[in-house]
Structure formats: structure tokens, C-alpha cells
Design a protein around this motif. Structure first.
Motif, mmCIF file in Angstrom:
data_model
loop_
_atom_site.group_PDB
_atom_site.id
_atom_site.type_symbol
_atom_site.label_atom_id
_atom_site.label_comp_id
_atom_site.label_asym_id
_atom_site.label_seq_id
_atom_site.Cartn_x
_atom_site.Cartn_y
_atom_site.Cartn_z
ATOM 1 N N ASN A 201 0.844 -1.197 0.000
ATOM 2 C CA ASN A 201 0.000 0.000 0.000
ATOM 3 C C ASN A 201 0.880 1.247 0.000
ATOM 4 O OD1 ASN A 201 -2.564 -1.238 0.040
ATOM 5 N ND2 ASN A 201 -2.367 -1.649 2.220
ATOM 6 N N ILE A 202 0.574 2.174 -0.894
ATOM 7 C CA ILE A 202 1.347 3.408 -1.025
ATOM 8 C C ILE A 202 0.414 4.605 -0.811
ATOM 9 C CG2 ILE A 202 2.719 4.827 -2.607
ATOM 10 C CD1 ILE A 202 3.717 2.320 -3.917
ATOM 11 N N TRP A 203 0.896 5.576 -0.030
ATOM 12 C CA TRP A 203 0.107 6.762 0.258
ATOM 13 C C TRP A 203 0.004 7.661 -0.970
ATOM 14 C CZ3 TRP A 203 -3.181 8.473 3.735
ATOM 15 C CH2 TRP A 203 -3.463 9.828 3.804
ATOM 16 N N ASN A 204 -1.239 8.012 -1.301
ATOM 17 C CA ASN A 204 -1.485 8.915 -2.420
ATOM 18 C C ASN A 204 -1.883 10.279 -1.857
ATOM 19 O OD1 ASN A 204 -2.423 10.362 -4.640
ATOM 20 N ND2 ASN A 204 -3.346 8.559 -5.608
ATOM 21 N N PRO A 205 -1.009 11.285 -1.969
ATOM 22 C CA PRO A 205 -1.335 12.604 -1.377
ATOM 23 C C PRO A 205 -2.510 13.294 -2.062
ATOM 24 C CG PRO A 205 0.678 12.701 -2.694
ATOM 25 C CD PRO A 205 0.306 11.265 -2.595
ATOM 26 N N LYS A 206 -2.807 12.938 -3.301
ATOM 27 C CA LYS A 206 -3.924 13.578 -4.002
ATOM 28 C C LYS A 206 -5.264 13.149 -3.423
ATOM 29 C CE LYS A 206 -1.548 14.194 -8.419
ATOM 30 N NZ LYS A 206 -1.571 13.897 -9.884
ATOM 31 N N THR A 207 -5.370 11.853 -3.128
ATOM 32 C CA THR A 207 -6.633 11.340 -2.591
ATOM 33 C C THR A 207 -6.616 11.228 -1.075
ATOM 34 O OG1 THR A 207 -5.889 9.045 -2.831
ATOM 35 C CG2 THR A 207 -7.051 10.044 -4.705
ATOM 36 N N ALA A 208 -5.421 11.435 -0.489
ATOM 37 C CA ALA A 208 -5.253 11.306 0.966
ATOM 38 C C ALA A 208 -5.652 9.906 1.441
ATOM 39 C CB ALA A 208 -6.049 12.377 1.711
#
Length: 302
Positions: free
Chosen positions: A79-86
């Protein structure tokens, strides 16, 4: 379905010289829905056979080169954090394919090897409590060198038990090796192979294999072989129930390949060394194949 199967055999014969038995066992693994472990010295064509099969099937293919620094997430994904979707997003690893080649699997650490346990048995990956199913069909081909042990981690029994078949290719004869040189001189290119079986056809073939008849007397013969392995003084750990099921299923696949809708005792005897030997833990340093040969001599054939 005989025609696409024959096309598949012809594809593999283009790159594999004189390896009819290995090609047959590989196809048995595909039709039986089991995974295959190729155990042999370097340079005899293990990876070539696996890549030729992958090129011949119309599915996705991924290759993993096992090394001691390979991590479980390098196989399964993370799992990778997506800053656009938070939000965290799942990035699938190379196991999300139809054919997975794990080259030199015993060079991966036990922690990384364990990442394949759920993948090979349940056809899924669980990350942070969320289960992600794998594409179907899913087939693992693993290779390992049984001679060089420096920097390797032996596969545990639980891992070996998940391989339907384990076999080696062996060295070619002088005539076969000469033919190989002539093909290479002519510019053999494995990338020229064209897919000849679709994923739907593979699934259909597997369903037809399950319809091959196994008489009750043959099932009792399979059980007698398996139970004899558990009771032998020369074997510390006998064949598991998973091995029992796989011996029957591979025998059905072999009968299907030979154009029969019923299993013969010879099918069971031919496959027993490749299906059972790697599942055994033997006493006094005996080889698994020698123990299986003794079991075949000891158990009466129906």
C-alpha cells in the motif's frame, strides 16, 4: 481441444531439444492446476522451458530473480500513500499475473519465500487485512540449483508441498546437443513464439481433465502408496493429503494428454517419483526418489 494442445507441444519443441519427458511433465502441471519446481544444475534449460511456456500461453508473465535482499512486498505488492486522494492505494506486485517464474527461488530468504505460501495455495494476497485475488489461471514455475548451496535457503516442507511436480531436465545427449548448436547458429529467438492457447482454453482443458475417470481400485492404490510412506521406518515425514490429491489429479492430466478418459496404474507409477519424492523427509540421508521406488516395489499394483 487436442489441436491447441499439439500446437503448444510443437511450440515448446522449437526451443527444447530432446526434452519430451520434461515437456510432458510441464503440461501435466498446467492441466492439473498445480505448480512446478525445476531442480537442476545451471545451464540445462530450466528458465528457457519456463519462458517458452509463458510465450506459448496468452496470459501475463512475470519473472522474479530471487536474491537474499528480495523483500516479501517485492513479490506481493504494498500500500502506497497517495497525497492527491489522501488515501493508501494498493500497488500490486509481480505475483499478479498468470504465469510466474521464480528463478533460483532458494536464494530468497525464508521470510520472502513465505510470501508465496498464500499465493500458491489460496491464489490471493492479503495486505493490511485486505484480500486481493490473483488473476486466473495462475501458475508458478520455480527453479533451483540442487548442487550449489552457498548463499541459499532450503525451501521448507510447507513450501515444497505446494509444488505439484518436481523434476529435472538433465544433460542432453551428444546428438541433441549438436542439434541445439545448429538451432542456435540459425538464430533461435524465443520471442518469435506465438501464443497458441488462450486463458479460456486453459480453464476449459482443466475442467475436462477433472472428468477423466479414476476407478476406486486405482484410488485405493494411490492411498496405499501414500499411507506406506507414512508408515515406513526409512521415512521421517510421509506424503500429505495434498500430495494424495495431487497424485490423482496429475494422473488424470497425464491420461488426458495421452488421449484417454480413464487413468491407468502406469500413469500413477510414472508420476509418483515427481509428485511424491520432494514431499518426503527421509531418514539416514536417503533420497526421496529411492524411497518412492521402494514404495512402488512394495505396494501391489491393481
Amino acid at each position: 481441444m487436442r489441436e491447441p494442445l499439439q500446437r503448444l507441444v510443437n511450440n515448446l519443441r522449437q526451443v527444447m531439444v530432446g526434452k519430451e519427458a520434461a515437456i510432458e511433465l510441464m503440461l501435466v502441471g498446467v492441466l492439473a492446476g498445480g505448480h512446478v519446481l525445476l531442480e537442476d544444475v545451471p545451464g540445462v534449460g530450466k528458465t528457457l522451458l519456463a519462458k517458452a511456456l509463458a510465450r506459448s500461453l496468452a496470459g501475463t508473465f512475470q519473472r522474479i530473480q530471487a536474491t537474499p535482499d528480495l523483500l516479501p512486498t517485492d513479490l506481493s505488492g504494498t500500500n502506497i500513500w497517495n497525497p492527491k486522494t489522501a488515501e493508501f492505494e494498493f500497488r500490486p506486485g509481480p505475483v499478479f499475473c498468470n504465469i510466474l517464474l521464480a528463478d533460483e527461488i532458494n536464494r530468497a530468504t525464508p521470510r520472502t519465500q513465505s510470501a508465496l505460501l498464500e499465493v500458491m495455495e489460496e491464489y490471493q494476497v492479503t495486505i493490511d487485512g485486505v484480500t486481493h485475488p490473483l488473476p486466473q489461471p495462475f501458475f508458478v514455475i520455480a527453479t533451483q540449483n540442487p548442487v550449489e548451496y552457498q548463499g541459499t535457503f532450503p525451501l521448507p516442507e510447507a513450501q515444497l508441498d505446494r509444488f505439484a511436480l518436481c523434476f529435472s531436465l538433465g544433460y542432453p545427449t551428444e546428438e541433441e546437443e549438436l542439434q541445439m548448436l545448429q538451432r542456435v547458429q540459425g538464430g533461435l529467438d524465443i520471442n518469435q513464439l506465438e501464443p497458441c492457447l488462450s486463458l479460456a482454453e486453459i480453464q476449459q482443458l482443466r475442467q475436462q481433465v477433472l472428468q477423466v475417470r479414476v476407478e476406486s481400485v486405482l484410488q485405493k492404490y494411490i492411498l496405499a502408496l501414500v499411507r506406506a510412506s507414512r508408515e515406513s521406518d526409512r521415512i521421517t515425514l510421509g506424503v500429505s493429503p495434498r500430495g494424495t490429491v495431487m497424485l490423482q489429479r496429475t494422473a488424470q492430466a497425464l491420461a488426458f494428454l495421452n488421449g484417454r478418459d480413464y487413468v491407468l496404474p502406469d500413469d500413477v507409477k510414472q508420476l509418483a517419483p515427481h509428485v511424491l519424492a520432494h514431499r518426503l523427509i527421509t531418514a539416514a540421508g536417503r533420497s526421496g526418489r529411492a524411497c518412492v521406488a521402494e514404495l512402488l516395489e512394495m505396494v501391489a499394483v491393481p
